[in-house]
Design an enzyme around this catalytic site. Structure first.
Site, PDB file in Angstrom:
ATOM      1  N   GLY A  19    -138.481  65.090  24.953  1.00 16.49           N
ATOM      2  CA  GLY A  19    -138.104  64.321  24.153  1.00 16.49           C
ATOM      3  C   GLY A  19    -136.809  64.731  22.750  1.00 16.49           C
ATOM      4  O   GLY A  19    -136.735  65.049  22.115  1.00 16.49           O
ATOM      5  N   THR A  21    -133.958  63.739  22.825  1.00 16.21           N
ATOM      6  CA  THR A  21    -133.246  62.520  22.142  1.00 16.21           C
ATOM      7  C   THR A  21    -134.093  62.367  21.182  1.00 16.21           C
ATOM      8  O   THR A  21    -133.439  61.172  20.194  1.00 16.21           O
ATOM      9  CB  THR A  21    -133.120  61.291  23.087  1.00 16.21           C
ATOM     10  OG1 THR A  21    -134.105  60.923  23.865  1.00 16.21           O
ATOM     11  CG2 THR A  21    -132.183  61.853  24.206  1.00 16.21           C
ATOM     12  N   ARG A  53    -134.827  60.137  28.664  1.00 15.21           N
ATOM     13  CA  ARG A  53    -134.814  58.924  29.662  1.00 15.21           C
ATOM     14  C   ARG A  53    -133.680  58.818  30.258  1.00 15.21           C
ATOM     15  O   ARG A  53    -133.003  58.281  30.752  1.00 15.21           O
ATOM     16  CB  ARG A  53    -135.797  58.780  29.438  1.00 15.21           C
ATOM     17  CG  ARG A  53    -136.462  57.992  29.738  1.00 15.21           C
ATOM     18  CD  ARG A  53    -138.470  57.371  29.306  1.00 15.21           C
ATOM     19  NE  ARG A  53    -138.003  55.918  28.504  1.00 15.21           N
ATOM     20  CZ  ARG A  53    -139.156  55.247  28.908  1.00 15.21           C
ATOM     21  NH1 ARG A  53    -139.787  54.913  29.954  1.00 15.21           N
ATOM     22  NH2 ARG A  53    -137.944  53.877  27.868  1.00 15.21           N
ATOM     23  N   ASP A 189    -148.401  73.680  13.532  1.00 15.18           N
ATOM     24  CA  ASP A 189    -147.965  73.690  12.145  1.00 15.18           C
ATOM     25  C   ASP A 189    -146.884  74.118  11.062  1.00 15.18           C
ATOM     26  O   ASP A 189    -146.926  75.484  10.925  1.00 15.18           O
ATOM     27  CB  ASP A 189    -149.074  73.876  11.459  1.00 15.18           C
ATOM     28  CG  ASP A 189    -149.456  73.044  10.079  1.00 15.18           C
ATOM     29  OD1 ASP A 189    -148.096  73.054   9.402  1.00 15.18           O
ATOM     30  OD2 ASP A 189    -150.391  72.872   9.828  1.00 15.18           O
ATOM     31  N   HIS A 190    -145.507  72.763  10.834  1.00 12.62           N
ATOM     32  CA  HIS A 190    -144.776  73.660  11.006  1.00 12.62           C
ATOM     33  C   HIS A 190    -144.529  74.522   8.949  1.00 12.62           C
ATOM     34  O   HIS A 190    -143.777  75.320   9.055  1.00 12.62           O
ATOM     35  CB  HIS A 190    -143.058  72.872  10.380  1.00 12.62           C
ATOM     36  CG  HIS A 190    -142.995  71.779   9.413  1.00 12.62           C
ATOM     37  ND1 HIS A 190    -144.115  70.939   9.376  1.00 12.62           N
ATOM     38  CD2 HIS A 190    -142.691  71.756   8.563  1.00 12.62           C
ATOM     39  CE1 HIS A 190    -143.833  69.651   8.470  1.00 12.62           C
ATOM     40  NE2 HIS A 190    -142.959  70.820   7.345  1.00 12.62           N
ATOM     41  N   GLU A 228    -144.429  64.650  -2.115  1.00 12.63           N
ATOM     42  CA  GLU A 228    -142.701  64.116  -1.686  1.00 12.63           C
ATOM     43  C   GLU A 228    -142.419  62.560  -1.955  1.00 12.63           C
ATOM     44  O   GLU A 228    -143.006  62.336  -2.749  1.00 12.63           O
ATOM     45  CB  GLU A 228    -143.289  63.427  -0.194  1.00 12.63           C
ATOM     46  CG  GLU A 228    -143.699  64.520   1.121  1.00 12.63           C
ATOM     47  CD  GLU A 228    -143.315  64.409   2.261  1.00 12.63           C
ATOM     48  OE1 GLU A 228    -142.529  64.198   2.977  1.00 12.63           O
ATOM     49  OE2 GLU A 228    -144.885  63.644   3.022  1.00 12.63           O
ATOM     50  N   ASP A 247    -152.336  62.517   8.527  1.00  8.98           N
ATOM     51  CA  ASP A 247    -151.291  63.781   7.830  1.00  8.98           C
ATOM     52  C   ASP A 247    -150.513  64.837   8.003  1.00  8.98           C
ATOM     53  O   ASP A 247    -149.339  65.960   7.758  1.00  8.98           O
ATOM     54  CB  ASP A 247    -150.337  62.699   7.932  1.00  8.98           C
ATOM     55  CG  ASP A 247    -148.175  62.567   7.448  1.00  8.98           C
ATOM     56  OD1 ASP A 247    -147.638  63.138   9.229  1.00  8.98           O
ATOM     57  OD2 ASP A 247    -147.902  63.011   7.341  1.00  8.98           O
ATOM     58  N   HIS A 252    -151.244  70.800   7.413  1.00  6.55           N
ATOM     59  CA  HIS A 252    -150.998  72.006   6.488  1.00  6.55           C
ATOM     60  C   HIS A 252    -151.832  72.284   5.202  1.00  6.55           C
ATOM     61  O   HIS A 252    -151.466  73.093   4.907  1.00  6.55           O
ATOM     62  CB  HIS A 252    -149.406  71.238   6.017  1.00  6.55           C
ATOM     63  CG  HIS A 252    -148.310  70.737   6.727  1.00  6.55           C
ATOM     64  ND1 HIS A 252    -148.613  70.514   8.080  1.00  6.55           N
ATOM     65  CD2 HIS A 252    -147.907  69.280   6.887  1.00  6.55           C
ATOM     66  CE1 HIS A 252    -147.558  70.330   8.743  1.00  6.55           C
ATOM     67  NE2 HIS A 252    -147.258  68.562   8.116  1.00  6.55           N
TER      68      HIS A 252
HETATM   69  C1  BG6 Z   1    -145.215  65.962   8.783  1.00  9.90           C
HETATM   70  C2  BG6 Z   1    -145.163  64.768   8.015  1.00  9.90           C
HETATM   71  O1  BG6 Z   1    -145.839  67.140   9.197  1.00  9.90           O
HETATM   72  O2  BG6 Z   1    -144.787  67.190   6.802  1.00  9.90           O
HETATM   73  C3  BG6 Z   1    -144.397  64.334   7.371  1.00  9.90           C
HETATM   74  O3  BG6 Z   1    -145.437  64.059   9.419  1.00  9.90           O
HETATM   75  C4  BG6 Z   1    -144.229  65.333   6.301  1.00  9.90           C
HETATM   76  O4  BG6 Z   1    -144.912  62.860   6.918  1.00  9.90           O
HETATM   77  C5  BG6 Z   1    -143.227  66.124   6.791  1.00  9.90           C
HETATM   78  O5  BG6 Z   1    -143.167  64.029   5.299  1.00  9.90           O
HETATM   79  C6  BG6 Z   1    -143.708  67.149   5.191  1.00  9.90           C
HETATM   80  O6  BG6 Z   1    -142.781  68.281   5.561  1.00  9.90           O
HETATM   81  P1  BG6 Z   1    -141.954  69.612   4.425  1.00  9.90           P
HETATM   82  O7  BG6 Z   1    -141.820  70.690   4.989  1.00  9.90           O
HETATM   83  O8  BG6 Z   1    -140.368  68.223   4.533  1.00  9.90           O
HETATM   84  O9  BG6 Z   1    -142.689  69.587   3.167  1.00  9.90           O
END
Ligand code: BG6
Length: 494
Positions: A19, A21, A53, A189-190, A228, A247, A252
């Protein structure tokens, strides 16, 4: 002096990005790799293969890396010495559905092993649509690229969403587990890669100041807000399937909650930390009436018209998907019984921030707390955009009177001169290279998060309540305020 709980080092490997690209690779992964290289955190022999791809070549990919870094990196692009960075990148063109292409990929990687001395070590990063997760894992396995002989290692990094409910998550996990064992799977999970998320445990367990008070005797309630300003930004088809609950809450928000609520682990070993987080997820309860769903309507920002969610590209004009969610949960254990955890997340709100607020109880109503307007202490863990800790307490106003006023201590680490905190993906990629999965979610964490989320989704299905439309640019539907007011509380903005 620094305390490093884990001194694992990164061994050379080939990082294969499926992935390549896509948006994630351009906005996050390429810049993160550049910053790791700049900081000397990338093994000298690290090689990176972008899989896509499109008809492209290695030179084309190297140019894309330069463009991504110039546009999105926190550290500015610097031409000096970059050849040794760019030469690590290669392109492999592949249609993920084509079975034969995996055998060719194996040979391609094998040839690179010879050049880079990577000895069969692989990191497979799945930055692709979730329907490919199972297929890729399976084909890697059938083409001898999954962990097998113990002489090299292969790690599978998976982006969210991991399923869309418990049932689909179990299905996906079963397929992946057939080919990769749990310890080789890194579910991202970022939020766990964010500086202040990592700081929660340190704040709690490295300070005498907080831990003795961290319970239902002294804490009134906890608020977690991830807000957000953006809308769905062209991700309509994905968002129609997920909504804010899947989401943001399933991953998170529940991850932050577990870090706030968990017991001290036996030690800092990955599995001990995860064991404690799972206990919290198992103790989580939700009340059907204490959930508010909202969806953004039209609005204006800086004189610009903002479309309603239902007018967004590839979103149903009758969609009932939530872009806002507020709920009250409780953690039914000895430490937390009786302490509400209020969670709130939404798109198109007035401000972007992620914060955890710990509101302490008032002291007994004698002495100063006879005065009912005197407020109790508040601790705020600011995750973003500012990173830091804020503490509000009471003190005497200087002078001859006896007036008590709130005073604050505000530690903002991201405000310091020259501070440039590493992006979440830098930390996470570095951890995968080092084989440290502490900041990734173990299967039972995912499982119990889904159990909680499925319960919330079931209440909605069974209820006849309409979704509440809120104007873009406001703090969500008024019902979110009422949720707090019913408990005699408010969302706090500090
Ligand atoms: C992502 C969601 O995991 O986290 C997005 O899919 C969201 O919808 C984003 O905007 C928010 O992350 P951060 O780091 O900008 O708070």
């Amino acid at each position: 002096m620094t305390f490093n709980a884990d001194s694992r080092v990164s061994e050379p490997s080939i990082l294969v990005i499926f992935g390549a690209t896509g948006d994630l690779t351009h906005r996050k992964l390429y810049p993160a790799l550049y910053n790791l290289w700049k900081d000397g955190l990338m093994p000298a022999e690290q090689c990176i293969v972008a899989v896509g791809r499109r008809d492209k070549d290695t030179e084309g990919v190297r140019q894309e890396v330069v463009d991504s870094v110039k546009e999105f990196s926190r550290v500015e692009w610097d031409d000096e010495g970059v050849d040794s960075f760019l030469q690590r990148f290669h392109y492999y063109q592949q249609d993920l559905r084509d079975e034969d292409s995996y055998g060719h990929l194996r040979e391609f990687l094998h040839d690179l092993d010879g050049q880079y001395n990577t000895q069969g070590n692989r990191i497979f990063f799945l930055a692709v649509a979730p329907e490919y997760f199972g297929t890729i894992a399976e084909r890697l396995y059938h083409n001898d690229m999954a962990p097998n002989d113990g002489t090299s290692w292969q790690r599978l990094v998976i982006e969210k969403p991991f399923g869309r409910d418990l049932e689909s998550a179990i299905e996906l996990n079963t397929v992946i587990n057939r080919h990769f064992d749990e310890k080789s799977i890194y579910r991202i999970d970022h939020y766990l890669g964010k500086e202040m998320a990592q700081n929660i445990m340190i704040l709690r367990f490295a300070n005498t100041l907080f831990e003795p008070l961290w319970n239902n005797k002294y804490i009134d309630h906890v608020q977690i807000s991830l807000t957000e300003t953006v809308g769905v930004e062209g991700r309509g088809p994905y968002y129609e399937q997920s909504g804010a609950l899947r989401d943001m809450v399933q991953n998170h928000m529940l991850q932050l909650l577990t870090l706030v609520a968990m017991e001290p682990p036996v030690d800092l070993n990955t599995e001990f930390v995860r064991d404690e987080k799972v206990k919290i997820l198992r103790s989580l309860r939700i009340h059907p009436k204490a959930v508010v769903r909202g969806q953004y309507g039209e609005g204006t920002k800086d004189g610009r018209h903002l479309p309603a969610y239902r007018q967004e590209d590839r979103v149903s004009s009758e969609s009932n998907v939530e872009t806002f969610l507020a709920l009250k949960a409780t953690v039914e254990n000895f430490r937390w019984a009786g302490v509400p955890f209020y969670l709130r997340t939404g798109k198109r709100l007035p401000r972007k921030y992620s914060e955890i607020i710990i509101k302490f109880k008032k002291l007994p109503g004698v002495l100063y707390f006879k005065n009912e307007t005197l407020d109790s202490n508040v601790l705020v863990i600011r995750v973003q955009p500012d990173e830091g800790v804020y503490l509000k307490f009471n003190a005497k106003r200087p002078g001859t009177g006896e007036t008590i006023v709130p005073v604050t201590m505000d530690f903002c680490q991201s405000c310091m001169d020259g501070y440039n905190s590493p992006e979440a993906y830098e930390r996470l990629l570095h951890d995968v290279m080092r084989g440290d999965s502490t900041l990734f979610t173990r299967w039972d964490e995912v499982e119990h998060s889904w159990r909680f989320v499925d319960r919330v989704a079931r209440f909605w299905q069974e209820s006849s309540d309409d979704i509440h439309i809120y104007p873009s640019g406001t703090w969500g539907p008024v019902q979110s305020e009422l949720l707090m007011r019913e408990d005699g509380r408010d969302w706090l903005y500090l």
